[in-house]
Design a protein around this motif. Structure first.
Motif, PDB file in Angstrom:
ATOM      1  N   PHE A 118      -6.527 -12.034  17.477  1.00 44.42           N
ATOM      2  CA  PHE A 118      -7.370 -12.705  16.648  1.00 44.42           C
ATOM      3  C   PHE A 118      -7.767 -12.062  15.363  1.00 44.42           C
ATOM      4  CE2 PHE A 118      -8.081 -14.081  21.035  1.00 44.42           C
ATOM      5  CZ  PHE A 118      -7.785 -15.580  21.000  1.00 44.42           C
ATOM      6  N   ASP A 119      -7.687 -10.798  15.454  1.00 39.35           N
ATOM      7  CA  ASP A 119      -8.243  -9.931  14.506  1.00 39.35           C
ATOM      8  C   ASP A 119      -7.052  -9.855  13.130  1.00 39.35           C
ATOM      9  OD1 ASP A 119     -10.508  -9.119  15.551  1.00 39.35           O
ATOM     10  OD2 ASP A 119      -9.482  -7.122  16.521  1.00 39.35           O
ATOM     11  N   LEU A 120      -5.616 -10.497  13.509  1.00 43.77           N
ATOM     12  CA  LEU A 120      -4.683 -10.389  12.662  1.00 43.77           C
ATOM     13  C   LEU A 120      -4.960 -11.481  11.553  1.00 43.77           C
ATOM     14  CD1 LEU A 120      -1.641 -10.233  15.250  1.00 43.77           C
ATOM     15  CD2 LEU A 120      -2.841  -8.194  13.808  1.00 43.77           C
ATOM     16  N   GLN A 121      -5.460 -12.573  11.973  1.00 44.35           N
ATOM     17  CA  GLN A 121      -5.729 -13.700  10.797  1.00 44.35           C
ATOM     18  C   GLN A 121      -7.037 -13.556  10.057  1.00 44.35           C
ATOM     19  OE1 GLN A 121      -5.036 -16.949  13.737  1.00 44.35           O
ATOM     20  NE2 GLN A 121      -3.339 -17.563  12.565  1.00 44.35           N
ATOM     21  N   LYS A 122      -7.848 -12.646  10.502  1.00 47.11           N
ATOM     22  CA  LYS A 122      -9.040 -12.232   9.871  1.00 47.11           C
ATOM     23  C   LYS A 122      -8.739 -11.322   8.537  1.00 47.11           C
ATOM     24  CE  LYS A 122     -11.810 -12.975  13.976  1.00 47.11           C
ATOM     25  NZ  LYS A 122     -13.031 -12.396  14.943  1.00 47.11           N
ATOM     26  N   ALA A 123      -7.570 -10.592   8.668  1.00 53.92           N
ATOM     27  CA  ALA A 123      -7.254  -9.375   7.957  1.00 53.92           C
ATOM     28  C   ALA A 123      -6.878  -9.762   6.431  1.00 53.92           C
ATOM     29  CB  ALA A 123      -6.216  -8.607   8.214  1.00 53.92           C
ATOM     30  N   ASP A 124      -7.254  -9.078   5.542  1.00 51.81           N
ATOM     31  CA  ASP A 124      -7.000  -9.385   4.063  1.00 51.81           C
ATOM     32  C   ASP A 124      -5.420  -8.866   3.855  1.00 51.81           C
ATOM     33  OD1 ASP A 124      -9.469 -10.341   3.305  1.00 51.81           O
ATOM     34  OD2 ASP A 124     -10.179  -8.315   2.952  1.00 51.81           O
ATOM     35  N   GLU A 125      -5.095  -7.664   4.598  1.00 48.98           N
ATOM     36  CA  GLU A 125      -3.725  -7.145   4.534  1.00 48.98           C
ATOM     37  C   GLU A 125      -3.455  -6.785   5.943  1.00 48.98           C
ATOM     38  OE1 GLU A 125      -2.953  -4.303   1.354  1.00 48.98           O
ATOM     39  OE2 GLU A 125      -4.568  -5.174   0.004  1.00 48.98           O
ATOM     40  N   LEU A 126      -2.091  -6.798   5.828  1.00 48.46           N
ATOM     41  CA  LEU A 126      -1.408  -6.326   7.115  1.00 48.46           C
ATOM     42  C   LEU A 126      -0.015  -5.527   6.801  1.00 48.46           C
ATOM     43  CD1 LEU A 126      -1.598  -6.707  10.211  1.00 48.46           C
ATOM     44  CD2 LEU A 126      -0.040  -8.443  10.093  1.00 48.46           C
ATOM     45  N   PHE A 127       0.002  -4.121   7.167  1.00 48.49           N
ATOM     46  CA  PHE A 127       1.066  -3.626   6.913  1.00 48.49           C
ATOM     47  C   PHE A 127       1.578  -2.688   7.894  1.00 48.49           C
ATOM     48  CE2 PHE A 127      -2.170  -0.872   4.840  1.00 48.49           C
ATOM     49  CZ  PHE A 127      -2.118   0.231   5.231  1.00 48.49           C
ATOM     50  N   LEU A 128       3.051  -2.427   7.762  1.00 46.47           N
ATOM     51  CA  LEU A 128       3.685  -1.656   8.878  1.00 46.47           C
ATOM     52  C   LEU A 128       3.930  -0.153   8.021  1.00 46.47           C
ATOM     53  CD1 LEU A 128       7.112  -2.592  10.608  1.00 46.47           C
ATOM     54  CD2 LEU A 128       6.966  -0.593   8.991  1.00 46.47           C
ATOM     55  N   THR A 129       4.004   0.849   9.071  1.00 49.31           N
ATOM     56  CA  THR A 129       4.256   2.220   8.620  1.00 49.31           C
ATOM     57  C   THR A 129       5.493   2.730   9.426  1.00 49.31           C
ATOM     58  OG1 THR A 129       2.611   3.542   9.794  1.00 49.31           O
ATOM     59  CG2 THR A 129       2.334   2.725   7.513  1.00 49.31           C
ATOM     60  N   ASN A 130       6.436   3.320   8.706  1.00 51.46           N
ATOM     61  CA  ASN A 130       7.369   4.250   9.436  1.00 51.46           C
ATOM     62  C   ASN A 130       8.059   5.484   8.532  1.00 51.46           C
ATOM     63  OD1 ASN A 130       9.795   3.603   8.247  1.00 51.46           O
ATOM     64  ND2 ASN A 130       9.632   1.694   9.701  1.00 51.46           N
ATOM     65  N   SER A 131       8.586   6.248   9.261  1.00 45.74           N
ATOM     66  CA  SER A 131       9.018   7.544   8.217  1.00 45.74           C
ATOM     67  C   SER A 131      10.023   7.300   7.329  1.00 45.74           C
ATOM     68  CB  SER A 131       9.609   8.633   9.181  1.00 45.74           C
ATOM     69  OG  SER A 131       8.402   9.308   9.928  1.00 45.74           O
ATOM     70  N   ILE A 132      10.820   6.116   7.573  1.00 43.91           N
ATOM     71  CA  ILE A 132      11.783   5.852   6.765  1.00 43.91           C
ATOM     72  C   ILE A 132      11.188   4.948   5.678  1.00 43.91           C
ATOM     73  CG2 ILE A 132      14.415   4.955   6.595  1.00 43.91           C
ATOM     74  CD1 ILE A 132      13.901   7.469   7.914  1.00 43.91           C
ATOM     75  N   THR A 133      10.641   3.838   5.973  1.00 44.15           N
ATOM     76  CA  THR A 133      10.502   2.896   5.088  1.00 44.15           C
ATOM     77  C   THR A 133       8.987   3.432   4.393  1.00 44.15           C
ATOM     78  OG1 THR A 133      11.109   1.112   6.471  1.00 44.15           O
ATOM     79  CG2 THR A 133       9.462   0.303   4.757  1.00 44.15           C
ATOM     80  N   GLY A 134       8.147   4.067   4.918  1.00 40.39           N
ATOM     81  CA  GLY A 134       6.886   4.498   4.272  1.00 40.39           C
ATOM     82  C   GLY A 134       5.755   3.355   4.721  1.00 40.39           C
ATOM     83  N   ILE A 135       5.526   2.347   3.790  1.00 40.88           N
ATOM     84  CA  ILE A 135       4.712   1.242   3.984  1.00 40.88           C
ATOM     85  C   ILE A 135       5.401  -0.022   3.730  1.00 40.88           C
ATOM     86  CG2 ILE A 135       2.482   0.231   3.326  1.00 40.88           C
ATOM     87  CD1 ILE A 135       1.360   2.804   2.555  1.00 40.88           C
ATOM     88  N   ARG A 136       5.354  -1.086   4.471  1.00 38.03           N
ATOM     89  CA  ARG A 136       5.917  -2.504   4.271  1.00 38.03           C
ATOM     90  C   ARG A 136       4.900  -3.467   4.598  1.00 38.03           C
ATOM     91  NH1 ARG A 136       7.831  -7.117   2.884  1.00 38.03           N
ATOM     92  NH2 ARG A 136       9.926  -7.023   2.683  1.00 38.03           N
ATOM     93  N   SER A 137       4.451  -3.917   3.658  1.00 35.41           N
ATOM     94  CA  SER A 137       3.481  -5.218   3.599  1.00 35.41           C
ATOM     95  C   SER A 137       4.060  -6.423   4.271  1.00 35.41           C
ATOM     96  CB  SER A 137       3.172  -5.441   2.099  1.00 35.41           C
ATOM     97  OG  SER A 137       2.102  -4.600   1.631  1.00 35.41           O
TER      98      SER A 137
END
Length: 284
Positions: free
Chosen positions: A237-256
Motif C-alpha cells: 500500500f505504501d508504493l502508491q503513496k510514494a512520490d518516487e520509486l527507484f531501483l538500485t544495483n551495481s551496474i545500472t546505478g539508479i533506475r527510476s
C-alpha cells in the motif's frame, strides 16, 4: 576478437568447456557471484564488493584461499578486462565463486574455484534513463526473510520465474514480497521509496539483498541534511503513496520507476542522487 574468460587465473576462450556437469553451481546452486562495474580500469566500489564476497563465503562455509586477497582478485579482474581488449571501455564484470566438484548435498571439499567474465557497457558512468518503466508485484512465490536471502548466491530461480512473468505480462520489472507480504526488492535490485524528503528502503531483516549500491546510497543519504532515510518494513500500500520509486544495483546505478498500477512517479530525487553516486564512485 574472440571473447575470453578467466578460470582460476587462466585466460581461456569463451567457447572452451572449462566446467563439467559435476559443477556444484550447476547441481546445487553452491555458488556466489558479484556483478561489478569497471570503467577505464577503475573498479567501482571494489572494496565493498570484496568484503561482501568474503563475508558470504564464510557464511556458506567455503574455504577462502590464502591468495584471495583484495589485490589478487583486483588484478585478476583487470587481467580479464585486458584479455578482452576492454581496458579503455566500460565493462560489466561477473565474478563467480563456486565450491569444487564432488559430493551430493554434502560436498567432498570446501575448496573453491572462480570464474571472471567481462561484457561491454554503453556508458562510463551511471546515467539516468528516463524512458517509461512500469512495474508490478510478483505474488506467485515469496522471498524468505532470513540471512540467506541477503546473500548474492546463484539460487535465483525466483528471480528467473519473476522475470518470465514480467515479460509475459508486459512489465519492465516486478517487485518481490516476503512471506509477510512485505515489499523486499525488485527482481534485479534494491528498492527505495521517496515521499517528500523522506526516503525508505526495506531492512535486511525483511530479506532484501545486501546490495552494494544500497549500502553506498545509505552512506550518501546519511551525510545529507535534505533527506531523512529510514530502513523499515514497507507494505504494498505504501508504493502508491510514494512520490518516487527507484531501483538500485551495481551496474545500472539508479533506475527510476515511472508507473506502478495507476500511480505515476516523478524522478527529481533520483536525478539528484545519481550525480552524488557518480561522485562517490570516482572517489573509490
Amino acid at each position: 576478437m574472440i571473447k575470453s574468460v578467466n578460470f582460476n587465473g587462466r585466460i581461456l576462450p569463451e567457447s572452451e568447456n572449462y566446467l563439467s556437469h559435476e559443477n556444484r553451481g550447476l547441481r546445487y546452486g553452491d555458488s556466489l557471484f558479484e556483478a561489478i562495474r569497471v570503467s577505464a580500469n577503475k573498479i567501482f566500489f571494489w572494496e565493498d564488493h570484496y568484503l561482501r564476497l568474503m563475508a558470504s563465503m564464510r557464511i556458506l562455509r567455503m574455504d577462502i584461499p590464502m591468495n584471495f586477497t583484495l589485490e589478487f582478485l583486483e588484478s585478476e579482474i583487470l587481467k580479464t578486462v585486458a584479455s578482452n581488449g576492454l581496458s579503455n571501455s566500460s565493462v560489466r564484470i561477473r565474478l563467480t565463486v563456486f565450491r569444487n566438484n564432488g559430493g551430493l548435498y554434502l560436498p567432498e571439499t570446501n575448496e573453491v574455484s572462480f570464474c571472471i567474465e567481462a561484457n561491454v557497457l554503453p556508458s562510463p558512468f551511471y546515467v539516468m534513463d528516463e524512458e517509461n518503466y512500469e512495474v508490478e508485484l510478483f505474488k506467485d512465490f515469496y522471498v524468505n526473510a532470513d540471512m540467506m536471502s541477503t546473500l548474492k548466491t546463484n539460487n535465483r530461480i525466483l528471480n528467473v520465474v519473476g522475470s518470465v512473468f514480467a515479460k509475459e505480462n508486459g512489465y519492465d520489472n516486478c517487485i518481490l514480497l516476503n512471506q509477510k507480504k512485505e515489499v523486499v526488492e525488485f527482481l534485479n535490485g534494491n528498492i527505495f521509496l521517496v515521499k517528500a524528503n523522506s526516503i525508505t528502503t526495506p531492512s535486511l531483516k525483511d530479506g532484501c539483498l545486501n546490495g552494494i549500491l544500497r549500502k553506498k546510497l545509505i552512506e550518501i543519504l546519511g551525510k545529507l541534511e535534505d533527506y531523512d532515510l529510514q530502513e523499515v518494513s514497507i507494505s504494498p500500500f505504501d508504493l502508491q503513496k510514494a512520490d518516487e520509486l527507484f531501483l538500485t544495483n551495481s551496474i545500472t546505478g539508479i533506475r527510476s520507476i515511472t508507473k506502478y498500477r495507476k500511480k505515476e512517479f516523478t524522478n527529481l530525487v533520483a536525478k539528484d542522487l545519481i550525480g552524488k553516486l557518480n561522485a562517490a564512485a570516482r572517489l573509490t
